[in-house]
Design a protein around this motif. Structure first.
Motif, mmCIF file in Angstrom:
data_model
loop_
_atom_site.group_PDB
_atom_site.id
_atom_site.type_symbol
_atom_site.label_atom_id
_atom_site.label_comp_id
_atom_site.label_asym_id
_atom_site.label_seq_id
_atom_site.Cartn_x
_atom_site.Cartn_y
_atom_site.Cartn_z
ATOM 1 N N ILE A 36 0.836 -1.196 0.000
ATOM 2 C CA ILE A 36 0.000 0.000 0.000
ATOM 3 C C ILE A 36 0.877 1.254 0.000
ATOM 4 N N ALA A 37 1.944 1.225 0.781
ATOM 5 C CA ALA A 37 2.860 2.368 0.821
ATOM 6 C C ALA A 37 3.524 2.574 -0.536
ATOM 7 N N ALA A 38 3.916 1.477 -1.188
ATOM 8 C CA ALA A 38 4.560 1.579 -2.506
ATOM 9 C C ALA A 38 3.582 2.099 -3.552
ATOM 10 N N LEU A 39 2.324 1.669 -3.484
ATOM 11 C CA LEU A 39 1.310 2.177 -4.410
ATOM 12 C C LEU A 39 1.117 3.679 -4.221
ATOM 13 N N SER A 40 1.038 4.103 -2.962
ATOM 14 C CA SER A 40 0.842 5.536 -2.678
ATOM 15 C C SER A 40 2.026 6.358 -3.169
ATOM 16 N N LYS A 41 3.225 5.844 -2.955
ATOM 17 C CA LYS A 41 4.432 6.562 -3.393
ATOM 18 C C LYS A 41 4.485 6.658 -4.901
ATOM 19 N N THR A 42 4.156 5.557 -5.602
ATOM 20 C CA THR A 42 4.154 5.579 -7.058
ATOM 21 C C THR A 42 3.101 6.537 -7.582
#
Length: 300
Positions: free
Chosen positions: A289-295
């Protein structure tokens, strides 16, 4: 004793409707899924699937197992989440799905981020529309789904899911360069009354949304061509066969002879991630979820 692999395989067949579709969901070969199902049949001593010309049907014994599978797999997921959370390591497998433009515009960057930062994590990506991915998340066959809804047609999510907003994706109008309005900096939607439209395939959420939106602004749409791929829609626009709504997320290069013009009122869709409530106790899901938000922050 019943093995979880067999139960997951039967559950996936029930959800997806066929052995081949279940294999895609589970990232296995069709043969591997068939072997797991055959082993499960031996364990229960009963036939679970009946073959017919259009695929497979679940027997009464299979339906009983599937009814129990929801509870069994939910408990297993909860236990695994607690164990992973206790350990705190971002390891193991995590499955992520997104609708086509999100798969291209968001999931590729997310996958790169995850495998770079967490070498012991093995993310798996699938391209699925929300009407397919959301039920899979609910049933525990998918960890995270990236879904969409339009500004004037919110997606109704069932209970038991958590969500986080990723981005708002604006859509523009693609017109042939020869169109009288192609040189404009912006368009009013009402000015497109009488145009021929190129849309998504009938029955899809985006197709129904376009009908609903245009009629809401007093336009009775003339949808003359349909295509599921934006590249095909743009090729039809380029050839002068109509105009199309083209979102910016994951947008492919605009071909020569096509003008993409912003429109008023603004056409936008909300893009967000969903997962089973409590699933983010798993470090792998939190990291995803954190990686999706960052992307998403670096997209558009």
């Amino acid at each position: 004793m019943l093995e979880l692999n067999g139960i997951r395989a039967l559950h996936a067949v029930s959800t997806s409707g066929s052995i081949s579709s279940a294999a895609a969901v589970l990232h296995l070969t069709t043969s591997a899924v068939s072997q797991r199902l055959a082993k499960l049949e031996r364990e229960v001593g009963q036939t679970l699937l009946e073959r017919h010309s259009r695929g497979v049907l679940l027997t009464d014994a299979a339906k009983l197992l599937v009814d129990r599978a929801d509870k069994i797999l939910a408990l297993v997921d909860e236990t695994e989440a607690e164990l992973e959370g206790h350990r705190g390591a971002v390891v193991g497998q995590v499955s992520i799905a997104g609708f086509p433009t999100a798969a291209r515009g968001l999931l590729t960057g997310t996958l790169t981020s995850l495998v770079t930062e967490f070498p012991s994590l093995f993310p798996r990506i699938s391209e699925l529309e929300p009407d397919v991915s959301v039920p899979l998340v609910i049933r525990g066959d998918l960890d995270v789904a990236v879904v969409q809804d339009w500004f004037n047609a919110p997606l109704s999510l069932p209970p038991g899911l958590s969500r986080t907003e990723l981005l708002d994706d604006v859509a523009d109008i693609a017109l042939p360069a020869s169109h009288p309005l192609a040189s404009r900096e912006t368009l009013d939607l009402a000015e497109l009354h009488g145009d021929r439209w190129i849309s998504w395939t009938p029955g899809s959420g985006c197709y129904e949304w376009l009908l609903y939106t245009l009629r809401g602004y007093g336009i009775e749409p003339q949808i003359v061509h349909t295509a599921g791929e934006y590249a095909t829609q743009l090729a039809l626009v380029q050839a002068g066969f109509g105009i199309a709504v083209i979102p910016r997320l994951g947008r492919e290069p605009i071909p020569e002879g096509v003008r993409v013009v912003p429109v008023q009122p603004l056409l936008s869709r909300h893009v967000y991630a969903v997962w089973r409530a409590g699933g983010d106790r798993r470090p792998a899901i939190r990291a995803t979820i954190a990686a999706l938000s960052k992307t998403a922050q670096t997209t558009l």
